[in-house]
Design a protein around this motif. Structure first.
Motif, PDB file in Angstrom:
ATOM      1  N   LEU A   1       3.454  -5.015  13.310  1.00 43.98           N
ATOM      2  CA  LEU A   1       2.079  -5.095  13.699  1.00 43.98           C
ATOM      3  C   LEU A   1       1.150  -5.315  12.512  1.00 43.98           C
ATOM      4  O   LEU A   1       1.196  -5.118  11.487  1.00 43.98           O
ATOM      5  CB  LEU A   1       1.750  -3.689  14.311  1.00 43.98           C
ATOM      6  N   PHE A   2      -0.042  -5.915  13.068  1.00 49.38           N
ATOM      7  CA  PHE A   2      -1.139  -6.317  12.373  1.00 49.38           C
ATOM      8  C   PHE A   2      -2.430  -5.285  12.624  1.00 49.38           C
ATOM      9  O   PHE A   2      -2.561  -5.043  13.949  1.00 49.38           O
ATOM     10  CB  PHE A   2      -1.559  -7.703  12.253  1.00 49.38           C
ATOM     11  N   CYS A   3      -2.973  -4.656  11.550  1.00 50.07           N
ATOM     12  CA  CYS A   3      -4.186  -4.201  11.805  1.00 50.07           C
ATOM     13  C   CYS A   3      -5.404  -4.754  11.112  1.00 50.07           C
ATOM     14  O   CYS A   3      -5.481  -5.023  10.026  1.00 50.07           O
ATOM     15  CB  CYS A   3      -3.995  -2.613  11.183  1.00 50.07           C
ATOM     16  N   ALA A   4      -6.370  -5.063  12.163  1.00 51.13           N
ATOM     17  CA  ALA A   4      -7.781  -5.961  11.725  1.00 51.13           C
ATOM     18  C   ALA A   4      -8.724  -4.695  11.531  1.00 51.13           C
ATOM     19  O   ALA A   4      -8.971  -3.936  12.817  1.00 51.13           O
ATOM     20  CB  ALA A   4      -7.786  -6.901  12.533  1.00 51.13           C
TER      21      ALA A   4
ATOM     22  N   GLN B   1     -13.711  -0.916   5.281  1.00 50.64           N
ATOM     23  CA  GLN B   1     -12.782   0.258   5.557  1.00 50.64           C
ATOM     24  C   GLN B   1     -11.618   0.157   4.952  1.00 50.64           C
ATOM     25  O   GLN B   1     -10.849   0.952   4.891  1.00 50.64           O
ATOM     26  CB  GLN B   1     -12.742  -0.118   7.143  1.00 50.64           C
ATOM     27  N   HIS B   2     -11.237  -0.935   4.205  1.00 54.80           N
ATOM     28  CA  HIS B   2      -9.773  -0.912   3.507  1.00 54.80           C
ATOM     29  C   HIS B   2     -10.132   0.066   2.392  1.00 54.80           C
ATOM     30  O   HIS B   2     -10.990  -0.289   1.561  1.00 54.80           O
ATOM     31  CB  HIS B   2      -9.605  -2.440   3.058  1.00 54.80           C
TER      32      HIS B   2
ATOM     33  N   PRO C   1       7.150   7.832  12.645  1.00 52.82           N
ATOM     34  CA  PRO C   1       5.549   7.247  12.843  1.00 52.82           C
ATOM     35  C   PRO C   1       4.834   7.049  11.698  1.00 52.82           C
ATOM     36  O   PRO C   1       4.727   7.878  10.592  1.00 52.82           O
ATOM     37  CB  PRO C   1       5.005   8.366  13.768  1.00 52.82           C
ATOM     38  N   VAL C   2       4.042   5.976  11.604  1.00 50.66           N
ATOM     39  CA  VAL C   2       2.998   5.642  10.650  1.00 50.66           C
ATOM     40  C   VAL C   2       1.519   5.881  11.133  1.00 50.66           C
ATOM     41  O   VAL C   2       1.400   5.695  11.917  1.00 50.66           O
ATOM     42  CB  VAL C   2       3.186   4.349   9.979  1.00 50.66           C
ATOM     43  N   SER C   3       0.669   6.176  10.039  1.00 49.63           N
ATOM     44  CA  SER C   3      -0.544   6.564  10.471  1.00 49.63           C
ATOM     45  C   SER C   3      -1.641   5.404  10.191  1.00 49.63           C
ATOM     46  O   SER C   3      -1.460   4.844   8.994  1.00 49.63           O
ATOM     47  CB  SER C   3      -1.274   7.728   9.448  1.00 49.63           C
ATOM     48  N   LEU C   4      -2.151   4.886  11.231  1.00 54.06           N
ATOM     49  CA  LEU C   4      -2.963   3.815  11.158  1.00 54.06           C
ATOM     50  C   LEU C   4      -4.145   3.941  10.446  1.00 54.06           C
ATOM     51  O   LEU C   4      -4.693   5.295  10.241  1.00 54.06           O
ATOM     52  CB  LEU C   4      -2.870   3.077  12.355  1.00 54.06           C
ATOM     53  N   PRO C   5      -5.019   3.013  10.055  1.00 54.29           N
ATOM     54  CA  PRO C   5      -6.347   3.171   9.415  1.00 54.29           C
ATOM     55  C   PRO C   5      -7.226   4.283  10.318  1.00 54.29           C
ATOM     56  O   PRO C   5      -7.144   3.994  11.334  1.00 54.29           O
ATOM     57  CB  PRO C   5      -6.908   1.893   9.440  1.00 54.29           C
ATOM     58  N   ASN C   6      -7.780   5.177   9.439  1.00 46.57           N
ATOM     59  CA  ASN C   6      -8.463   6.413  10.262  1.00 46.57           C
ATOM     60  C   ASN C   6      -9.726   5.895  11.072  1.00 46.57           C
ATOM     61  O   ASN C   6     -10.053   6.694  12.017  1.00 46.57           O
ATOM     62  CB  ASN C   6      -9.018   7.508   9.220  1.00 46.57           C
ATOM     63  N   SER C   7     -10.338   4.804  10.633  1.00 45.40           N
ATOM     64  CA  SER C   7     -11.614   4.445  11.648  1.00 45.40           C
ATOM     65  C   SER C   7     -11.659   3.162  11.878  1.00 45.40           C
ATOM     66  O   SER C   7     -11.030   2.062  11.426  1.00 45.40           O
ATOM     67  CB  SER C   7     -12.952   4.818  10.315  1.00 45.40           C
ATOM     68  N   GLY C   8     -12.276   3.046  13.380  1.00 44.34           N
ATOM     69  CA  GLY C   8     -12.506   1.582  14.047  1.00 44.34           C
ATOM     70  C   GLY C   8     -13.736   1.022  13.252  1.00 44.34           C
ATOM     71  O   GLY C   8     -14.578   1.770  12.560  1.00 44.34           O
TER      72      GLY C   8
ATOM     73  N   GLU D   1       0.920  -1.143  -0.054  1.00 47.52           N
ATOM     74  CA  GLU D   1       0.078   0.030   0.090  1.00 47.52           C
ATOM     75  C   GLU D   1       0.875   1.162   0.084  1.00 47.52           C
ATOM     76  O   GLU D   1       2.179   1.290   0.335  1.00 47.52           O
ATOM     77  CB  GLU D   1      -1.037   0.087   1.096  1.00 47.52           C
ATOM     78  N   GLY D   2       0.295   2.338  -0.164  1.00 50.87           N
ATOM     79  CA  GLY D   2       1.148   3.779  -0.332  1.00 50.87           C
ATOM     80  C   GLY D   2       1.600   4.156   1.061  1.00 50.87           C
ATOM     81  O   GLY D   2       2.418   5.030   1.061  1.00 50.87           O
ATOM     82  N   ASP D   3       1.002   3.816   2.190  1.00 54.51           N
ATOM     83  CA  ASP D   3       1.345   4.014   3.434  1.00 54.51           C
ATOM     84  C   ASP D   3       2.633   3.305   3.773  1.00 54.51           C
ATOM     85  O   ASP D   3       2.782   3.588   5.333  1.00 54.51           O
ATOM     86  CB  ASP D   3       0.198   3.970   4.386  1.00 54.51           C
TER      87      ASP D   3
END
Length: 407
Positions: free
Chosen positions: A398-401, A406-407, A343-350, A316-318
């Motif tokens: 780290l893994f983001c679920a 939302q992807h 620092p990386v920005s994680l997905p914006n919404s839960g 991905e681009g991030d």
């Protein structure tokens, strides 16, 4: 964002070292540790750590679904977290199994409710009304059986064993090398009378030993060796024969396996991150001391042959990679962080769950900080945004679920 404490599950096929090492606990563990659940499934919910102590994630979500899940998720999936994230550690093979489609799960759940099968009964097949597509990402070398092999290749494998007792079965599949032939052969083997199985299985295993006795590498070496290994763990089990019909694959770290409804499979060994729809519906066909319901398994199985269902991550681009999976309930991405990386920005919404599998990471949001070591996780509500992550002990992973849309 709050720390999330996973629910540890012990099964005989689990490992006494893998999860303990990952989470920084003494090795070996007292019991085989098979799975660490990070989710809100009623069978074993994770717990959220807050200022007032620990609360079940189910309770947290139920108290304010709109805040925790967000309007779009509650509209689509109701007031229930739609995915379940796990760490899985297999030292021995799991059962030969498949998962139902949405329609099959609803029908089976309603039927067992109607007939009064207790939820806690080991004879119950359906513990909820959801399907269970799943994706597993290898953290180390991960081995599995997954989906029916192309029939012509299976005919070649069975002929290579040079077992006269297999001749009629080989001819059956050679005459109908498609899903229909696979259904017939699988059904015949999985329902063999005990006397017939007691005669056929040893002959097949002797053929496997002969096949591997040649010093030079053999074309079907991994498949044949797996059959022998399964027979040692589950002697006399018809699932050993069924395993010869399935794709045998090895995932290297970072690769993934996606399993849709109806795919017959068995994880053999390895450590991985697994994400699935929030369900615990499993139909077993062998290689287990647990309840096996062959008629129900045959009802949900998809006999269409498939190629190796390995999923490669897409950059991905991030700076993350995403694991594509055709499941609206979940999406999974991975970040690998170096010591000097910004620092990386994680997905914006839960809603989402962040799981650290290597090193140590620091999450920050609006002046708040949360440090996660290996095996630790965080709950991200829909109200949380602007979260950044950096490695405080590198290399870090780290893994983001999150929910699929939302992807």
């Amino acid at each position: 964002m709050q720390e999330l404490v996973g629910a540890l599950r012990s099964y005989a096929w689990g490992s006494r070292t893998a999860l303990a090492q990952l989470c920084g606990r003494p090795v070996p563990s007292a019991h085989p540790e098979a799975e660490l659940w990070f989710g809100a499934h009623p069978a074993d919910p994770a717990f959220v750590k807050g200022a007032d102590g620990k609360r079940s994630l189910i309770e947290v979500v139920a108290a304010d679904p709109e805040r925790e899940l967000g309007h779009v998720v509650t509209e689509t999936f109701g007031s229930r977290l739609p995915f379940l994230l796990k760490l899985l550690a297999a030292e021995e093979p799991l059962s030969l199994q498949a998962h139902p489609s949405s329609a099959q799960a609803r029908s089976g759940f309603e039927r067992e409710n109607r007939t009064g099968v207790p939820f806690e009964s080991p004879m119950r097949n359906y513990r909820d009304d959801s399907h269970k597509p799943e994706l597993v990402v290898a953290l180390d070398r991960f081995e599995a059986l997954a989906g029916f092999r192309e029939p012509h290749r299976t005919v070649e494998l069975l002929r290579a064993l040079e077992v006269p007792a297999l001749t009629s079965y080989i001819e059956l599949l050679a005459a109908q090398p498609d899903s229909g032939g696979l259904r017939t052969l699988f059904t015949t083997w999985i329902t063999l009378p005990p006397a017939s199985l007691a005669a056929l299985l040893p002959a097949v295993l002797e053929g496997c030993v002969r096949y591997l006795s040649v010093r030079a590498p053999r074309e079907f070496g991994p498949e044949v060796r797996t059959a022998l290994e399964l027979a040692e763990v589950y002697p006399g089990d018809a699932g050993v024969l069924a395993a010869l019909l399935l794709n045998r694959l090895t995932l290297e770290p970072g690769q993934a396996l996606f399993l849709a409804a109806g795919n017959l499979h068995a994880y053999l060994r390895g450590l991985g991150v697994e994400i699935m729809a929030n369900s615990d519906n499993v139909l077993r066909g062998g290689l287990t001391p647990k309840h096996v319901d062959v008629p129900e398994l045959l009802r949900v199985l998809d006999f269409e042959p498939i190629s190796l269902p390995i999923v490669e991550p897409i950059p991905e681009g991030d700076g993350s990679v995403v694991y594509p999976a055709p499941a609206p309930e979940f999406a999974l991405r991975r970040f690998d962080l170096a010591a000097d990386s910004a620092p990386v920005s994680l997905p914006n919404s839960g809603p989402g769950i962040i799981l650290c599998t290597e090193g140590e990471i620091e999450l920050t949001r609006d002046g708040e900080q949360l440090v996660l070591g290996r095996g630790a996780a965080a709950w991200i509500s829909a109200a949380d945004d602007g979260i950044k992550a950096r490695a405080t002990h590198a290399p870090a992973q780290l893994f983001c679920a999150c929910v699929g849309h939302q992807h």
